[in-house]
Design an enzyme around this catalytic site. Structure first.
Site, PDB file in Angstrom:
ATOM      1  CE  LYS A   4      -2.352  -0.970   3.717  1.00 27.91           C
ATOM      2  NZ  LYS A   4      -1.858  -2.019   4.550  1.00 27.91           N
ATOM      3  NE  ARG A  21       1.774  -4.207  11.482  1.00 26.81           N
ATOM      4  CZ  ARG A  21       3.127  -4.193  10.817  1.00 26.81           C
ATOM      5  NH1 ARG A  21       4.107  -4.790  11.159  1.00 26.81           N
ATOM      6  NH2 ARG A  21       2.775  -3.415   9.569  1.00 26.81           N
ATOM      7  NE  ARG A  51      -4.639  -1.017  10.230  1.00 30.49           N
ATOM      8  CZ  ARG A  51      -3.406  -0.353   9.706  1.00 30.49           C
ATOM      9  NH1 ARG A  51      -3.393   1.009   9.327  1.00 30.49           N
ATOM     10  NH2 ARG A  51      -2.323  -1.016   9.544  1.00 30.49           N
ATOM     11  NE  ARG A  59       5.971   0.484  10.618  1.00 31.33           N
ATOM     12  CZ  ARG A  59       4.783   0.509  10.037  1.00 31.33           C
ATOM     13  NH1 ARG A  59       4.724   0.977   8.756  1.00 31.33           N
ATOM     14  NH2 ARG A  59       3.779  -0.124  10.549  1.00 31.33           N
ATOM     15  NE  ARG A 111       7.254  -1.592   6.537  1.00 33.07           N
ATOM     16  CZ  ARG A 111       5.833  -1.555   6.470  1.00 33.07           C
ATOM     17  NH1 ARG A 111       5.053  -1.269   5.498  1.00 33.07           N
ATOM     18  NH2 ARG A 111       5.136  -1.896   7.652  1.00 33.07           N
TER      19      ARG A 111
HETATM   20  P1  AMP Z   1       0.502   1.058   9.437  1.00 31.31           P
HETATM   21  O1  AMP Z   1       1.743   2.245   9.238  1.00 31.31           O
HETATM   22  O2  AMP Z   1      -0.470   1.527   8.491  1.00 31.31           O
HETATM   23  O3  AMP Z   1       1.242  -0.117   9.270  1.00 31.31           O
HETATM   24  O4  AMP Z   1      -0.056   1.164  10.850  1.00 31.31           O
HETATM   25  C1  AMP Z   1       0.867   0.884  11.990  1.00 31.31           C
HETATM   26  C2  AMP Z   1      -0.037   0.779  13.286  1.00 31.31           C
HETATM   27  O5  AMP Z   1      -0.683   1.942  13.497  1.00 31.31           O
HETATM   28  C3  AMP Z   1      -1.103  -0.306  13.029  1.00 31.31           C
HETATM   29  O6  AMP Z   1      -0.586  -1.730  13.348  1.00 31.31           O
HETATM   30  C4  AMP Z   1      -2.098   0.066  14.280  1.00 31.31           C
HETATM   31  O7  AMP Z   1      -1.617  -0.135  15.386  1.00 31.31           O
HETATM   32  C5  AMP Z   1      -1.918   1.680  14.114  1.00 31.31           C
HETATM   33  N1  AMP Z   1      -2.856   2.202  13.095  1.00 31.31           N
HETATM   34  C6  AMP Z   1      -2.671   2.723  11.776  1.00 31.31           C
HETATM   35  N2  AMP Z   1      -3.881   3.039  11.033  1.00 31.31           N
HETATM   36  C7  AMP Z   1      -4.810   2.801  12.080  1.00 31.31           C
HETATM   37  C8  AMP Z   1      -6.051   2.680  11.962  1.00 31.31           C
HETATM   38  N3  AMP Z   1      -7.125   3.060  10.885  1.00 31.31           N
HETATM   39  N4  AMP Z   1      -6.842   2.182  13.114  1.00 31.31           N
HETATM   40  C9  AMP Z   1      -6.330   1.607  14.082  1.00 31.31           C
HETATM   41  N5  AMP Z   1      -5.026   1.640  14.199  1.00 31.31           N
HETATM   42  C10 AMP Z   1      -4.158   1.926  13.310  1.00 31.31           C
END
Ligand code: AMP
Length: 222
Positions: free
Chosen positions: A13, A172, A89, A161, A128
């Site tokens: 993404k 996740r 999400r 990360r 990553r």
């Molecule tokens: P990402 O960078 O999109 O992989 O997000 C990293 C982490 O941020 C996720 O594993 C969640 O803990 C939190 N997170 C990001 N977006 C959301 C969302 N829309 N709802 C809830 N938690 C989120």
């Protein structure tokens, strides 16, 4: 154009978002990036979000919905079109997004669903690396930075990360299957969903997507 990018972690993404941001001049809105920024600034939201992110769990809906509502209603740049990456999400987030977009009379054009398989996801996320400063994405084997741990674009520090370790990746994935998969059906019913092959290279996915936009006469307007 107003787009949502859906799919499991590691489906590509972020990489596709970077390409589309460039080619369609869209604003890239990533709730993950916004939350990491809140953590860096040590805000109340950041402090609350940190423990969920570290465990690979979702941050409670109200925090992310508040961030998105503020962004979509007060950042003037979103008028040029945007790409939501990592939001919604949960079904509740999808419903609230519809409510916000109804209020500002800006319906979504497409919801892009990037489907990907577990071995590809683990390979991608395990390798990553991200620039701490500009967010540029790298991969230890597929796309290393020219100089180790230094961003090619801005010279920032390239790091892994904390939630990109195998145990957290599995959590996740579980969270994705339980909470985020239902969002796909939500948009399928609305007729907005376009399915893309997230196992492919992002450039190939982008070409397929541009073909869809072209056929739907979406390319000359925002
Ligand atoms: P990402 O960078 O999109 O992989 O997000 C990293 C982490 O941020 C996720 O594993 C969640 O803990 C939190 N997170 C990001 N977006 C959301 C969302 N829309 N709802 C809830 N938690 C989120």
């Amino acid at each position: 154009m107003r787009l949502v990018l859906l799919g499991p972690p590691g489906a590509g993404k972020g990489t596709l978002a970077a390409l589309l941001k460039e080619s369609l001049e869209l604003v890239h809105i990533s709730t993950g990036d916004m939350l990491r920024e809140e953590i860096k600034k040590e805000t109340a939201t950041g402090r609350a979000a940190k423990k969920f992110i570290e465990k690979g769990e979702l941050v409670p809906d109200e925090f992310v919905i508040r961030l998105i509502e503020k962004k979509l209603t007060s950042d003037k740049r979103v008028a040029q079109g945007y790409l939501l990456d990592g939001f919604p999400r949960t079904r509740k987030q999808a419903e609230d997004l519809d409510r916000i977009l109804r209020q500002i009379q800006q319906p979504l054009d497409y919801v892009l669903y990037m489907e990907s398989t577990l071995p590809v996801i683990i390979q991608r996320l395990g390798g990553r690396r991200v620039c701490k400063n500009c967010g540029a994405l790298y991969h230890l084997h597929n796309k290393p930075s020219k100089k180790e741990k230094v961003c090619d674009l801005c010279g920032g520090e390239v790091y892994q990360r904390a939630d990109d370790n195998e145990a957290t990746i599995r959590t996740r994935m579980d969270v994705y299957l339980k909470s985020t998969r239902p969002v796909i059906d939500y948009y399928k019913v609305q007729g907005k969903l376009k399915k893309l092959d997230g196992d492919k290279d992002s450039e190939e996915v982008q070409v397929a997507l541009m073909q869809i936009f072209h056929e739907d006469h979406k390319l000359n307007k925002h």
